[in-house]
Design an enzyme around this catalytic site. Structure first.
Site, mmCIF file in Angstrom:
data_model
loop_
_atom_site.group_PDB
_atom_site.id
_atom_site.type_symbol
_atom_site.label_atom_id
_atom_site.label_comp_id
_atom_site.label_asym_id
_atom_site.label_seq_id
_atom_site.Cartn_x
_atom_site.Cartn_y
_atom_site.Cartn_z
ATOM 1 N N LYS A 35 0.829 -1.208 0.000
ATOM 2 C CA LYS A 35 0.000 0.000 0.000
ATOM 3 C C LYS A 35 0.863 1.257 0.000
ATOM 4 C CE LYS A 35 -4.231 -0.472 2.054
ATOM 5 N NZ LYS A 35 -5.204 -0.585 3.136
ATOM 6 N N THR A 86 -11.098 -2.170 12.815
ATOM 7 C CA THR A 86 -11.670 -2.805 14.012
ATOM 8 C C THR A 86 -12.774 -3.762 13.551
ATOM 9 O OG1 THR A 86 -13.106 -0.852 14.282
ATOM 10 C CG2 THR A 86 -11.154 -0.973 15.672
ATOM 11 N N GLU A 151 -15.014 8.880 13.475
ATOM 12 C CA GLU A 151 -15.152 9.397 12.107
ATOM 13 C C GLU A 151 -16.518 9.003 11.546
ATOM 14 O OE1 GLU A 151 -13.315 11.583 10.347
ATOM 15 O OE2 GLU A 151 -15.096 11.368 9.126
ATOM 16 N N ARG A 154 -18.681 8.903 4.868
ATOM 17 C CA ARG A 154 -19.260 7.789 4.092
ATOM 18 C C ARG A 154 -18.364 7.508 2.901
ATOM 19 N NH1 ARG A 154 -24.251 10.796 2.056
ATOM 20 N NH2 ARG A 154 -22.579 12.344 2.079
ATOM 21 N N GLU A 155 -18.058 6.239 2.667
ATOM 22 C CA GLU A 155 -17.309 5.909 1.460
ATOM 23 C C GLU A 155 -18.120 6.369 0.249
ATOM 24 O OE1 GLU A 155 -16.220 1.749 1.445
ATOM 25 O OE2 GLU A 155 -15.431 1.919 3.476
ATOM 26 N N LYS A 207 -20.548 7.139 18.281
ATOM 27 C CA LYS A 207 -20.349 6.525 16.964
ATOM 28 C C LYS A 207 -21.247 5.292 16.801
ATOM 29 C CE LYS A 207 -18.612 5.323 13.058
ATOM 30 N NZ LYS A 207 -18.939 6.039 11.838
ATOM 31 N N HIS A 254 -34.712 4.535 1.969
ATOM 32 C CA HIS A 254 -34.804 3.867 0.668
ATOM 33 C C HIS A 254 -34.817 2.361 0.904
ATOM 34 C CE1 HIS A 254 -34.142 7.690 -1.237
ATOM 35 N NE2 HIS A 254 -33.121 7.884 -0.423
ATOM 36 N N CYS A 263 -19.119 -0.914 7.938
ATOM 37 C CA CYS A 263 -19.402 -0.354 9.269
ATOM 38 C C CYS A 263 -20.674 -0.894 9.919
ATOM 39 C CB CYS A 263 -19.478 1.165 9.183
ATOM 40 S SG CYS A 263 -17.865 1.900 8.837
ATOM 41 N N LYS A 266 -20.790 -4.679 11.375
ATOM 42 C CA LYS A 266 -19.884 -4.970 12.499
ATOM 43 C C LYS A 266 -20.175 -4.059 13.690
ATOM 44 C CE LYS A 266 -15.881 -2.000 11.477
ATOM 45 N NZ LYS A 266 -15.957 -1.129 12.646
#
Ligand code: NAD
Length: 433
Positions: A35, A86, A151, A154-155, A207, A254, A263, A266
């Site tokens: 990476k 995580t 955090e 959103r992807e 979160k 929706h 997210c 999990k």
């Protein structure tokens, strides 16, 4: 500010690049050598719109760099962010904190001068206390504070979310640490994003509570959609009807194949484990997790029913594999369960996804992948839209019909009007309408 970001994945890389864009000097660290080599060579290891430009611009200006060598990067930092994964712990669903604790120990060995350690990973309540204990045990003389800063990006819209967040949550009651965090986020405060300060445990729980609430909203409308199908109502009308109520809000209403992604699955599970440990059961979230788990395979059964109940040796075309559009992330994508259900019933699956094929190949077997949607449809007995990428919203339906062996359209995202599809001769099957 000199910032070091531990973990250069979806959250670490976006956060690091955005902090650099604010003017801070940022080093992104990852233990994945491939990476870091890619990033140093100018390649972006994930797909996130706009990230390539943001990264290259800040590298060019000398504000953003990459390394696998955590020690020197930590020694020079005013703030060290932990943004490692995580995931669910295998077997019991607790959050696996081994990466966070390993990072904490490594950080401790390199601390020099006052440093704020900021936990950006999603971690169960009390993790900040444990990180503090680990650092103190490893480096008793170190001068540091541990802050929680979950955090919410959103992807697919990560940069916009990071730069214009609904709020920034900072969990600490240490005035020195709070001053550092306020400095780091000053550009957002100037832009009038609310910076909400609270206790560390409250920040950690915020979160999980946020994600559990959103997962509940999605699951609620999905169950209403099931009822709509039985009573002959259109869930999109119902969603609009309730969503215009400001107390409810239109977002996350929706109906679809169930929530997935890196997210919600999990985090809802981890919240339930925390709730059990503290003997404060979260019955609503328990129901949400159960309903959502059942839903994904139910979507596969919906496809089988749409083609007449027997799918053995028939080919199905699946469009969209990632858990949502504009990402290459396949983690817990509903497409996985849908495809496996179809394969279990003997179907052959042809698939296309604009960005997710490489990741999909790692989690799905015996799928034939195509570079564009129309090639994937040829000879299929049904077209199933699982993820609503923009380029699936305006398919040439006449061409689609001519390519399919049978004109069956299973639209798990409700992106096509039933009336138009039926006019063209499709058997249309949406969600809750
Ligand atoms: N992906 C999202 O949309 C999102 C949104 C909000 C919060 N989060 C949370 O943020 C955290 C990170 O998620 P992600 O999706 O970016 O994960 P990811 O798997 O994409 O990235 C994590 C990175 O950390 C690296 N890493 C692990 N241990 C390390 C160590 N000791 N030193 C250096 N690097 C190390 C891994 O190699 C990996 O590249 C998770 O807790 C997640 O729940 C994710």
């Amino acid at each position: 500010m000199r910032i070091t970001m531990i973990g250069s994945g979806y959250v670490g890389l976006v956060s690091g690049a955005c902090f650099a864009d604010f003017g801070h000097t940022v080093v992104c660290v990852d233990k994945d050598e491939r990476k870091i080599a890619a990033l140093k060579g100018g390649a972006i290891p994930i797909f996130e719109p706009g990230l390539d430009r943001l990264v290259s611009e800040n590298v060019r200006r000398g504000r953003l760099s990459f390394t696998t060598d955590l020690g020197p990067a930590v020694a020079e930092a005013d703030a060290v962010f932990i943004a490692v994964g995580t995931p669910s712990r295998r077997g019991d669903g607790h959050a696996d904190l081994s990466y966070v604790f390993a990072a904490a120990e490594e950080i401790a060995r390199s601390l020099t001068g006052y440093t704020v350690i900021v936990d950006k990973s999603t971690v169960p309540v009390g993790t900040g206390d444990e990180v503090e204990r680990i650092i103190h045990a490893t480096a008793p003389e170190a001068d540091f504070a541990v802050v929680s800063n979950p955090e919410f990006l959103r992807e697919g819209a990560a940069i916009e979310d990071f730069k214009r967040p609904d709020r920034v949550v900072i969990g600490s009651d240490d005035p020195r640490a709070l001053a550092v965090l306020r400095d780091i986020y000053r550009p957002l405060a100037i832009g009038r994003s609310p910076i909400v300060e609270m206790g560390r445990r409250a920040a950690e729980l915020t979160k999980y509570a946020g994600n559990a609430f959103l997962a509940t909203k999605i699951t609620f409308i999905n169950e209403i959609a099931d009822l709509c199908e039985k009573v002959g109502a259109d869930v999109q009308d119902v969603a609009r009807g309730i969503g215009l109520d400001n107390r409810i809000g239109a977002k996350f209403l929706h109906a679809g194949p169930g929530y997935g992604g890196s997210c919600f699955p999990k985090d809802t599970l981890a919240l339930l484990k925390t709730a059990q440990d503290y003997e404060a059961p979260q019955r609503i979230v328990e129901a949400v997790v159960g309903v959502n788990d059942n839903r994904k395979r139910a979507m596969g059964r919906k496809v089988i029913a749409a083609v007449g109940g027997d799918i053995r040796d028939k080919t199905v075309c699946v469009l969209g594999l990632t858990f949502k559009p504009n990402t290459d992330d396949m983690r817990d994508s509903p497409a996985i369960a849908v495809i496996q259900t179809l394969q279990d019933a003997g179907a052959h699956v042809h698939a296309h996804d604009p960005e997710g094929t490489e990741q999909a190949q790692k989690v799905l077997e015996n799928v034939t992948y195509f570079d564009e949607p129309y090639a994937a449809m040829e000879g299929a007995e049904a077209l199933v839209i699982v993820t609503e990428w923009d380029n699936f919203r305006a398919l040439d339906l006449k061409r689609v019909k001519s390519l399919l062996a049978a004109p069956v359209l299973v639209d798990l995202r409700n992106i096509y009007p039933r009336a138009r599809c039926e006019e063209l001769g499709f058997t249309y099957c949406g969600i809750g309408r």
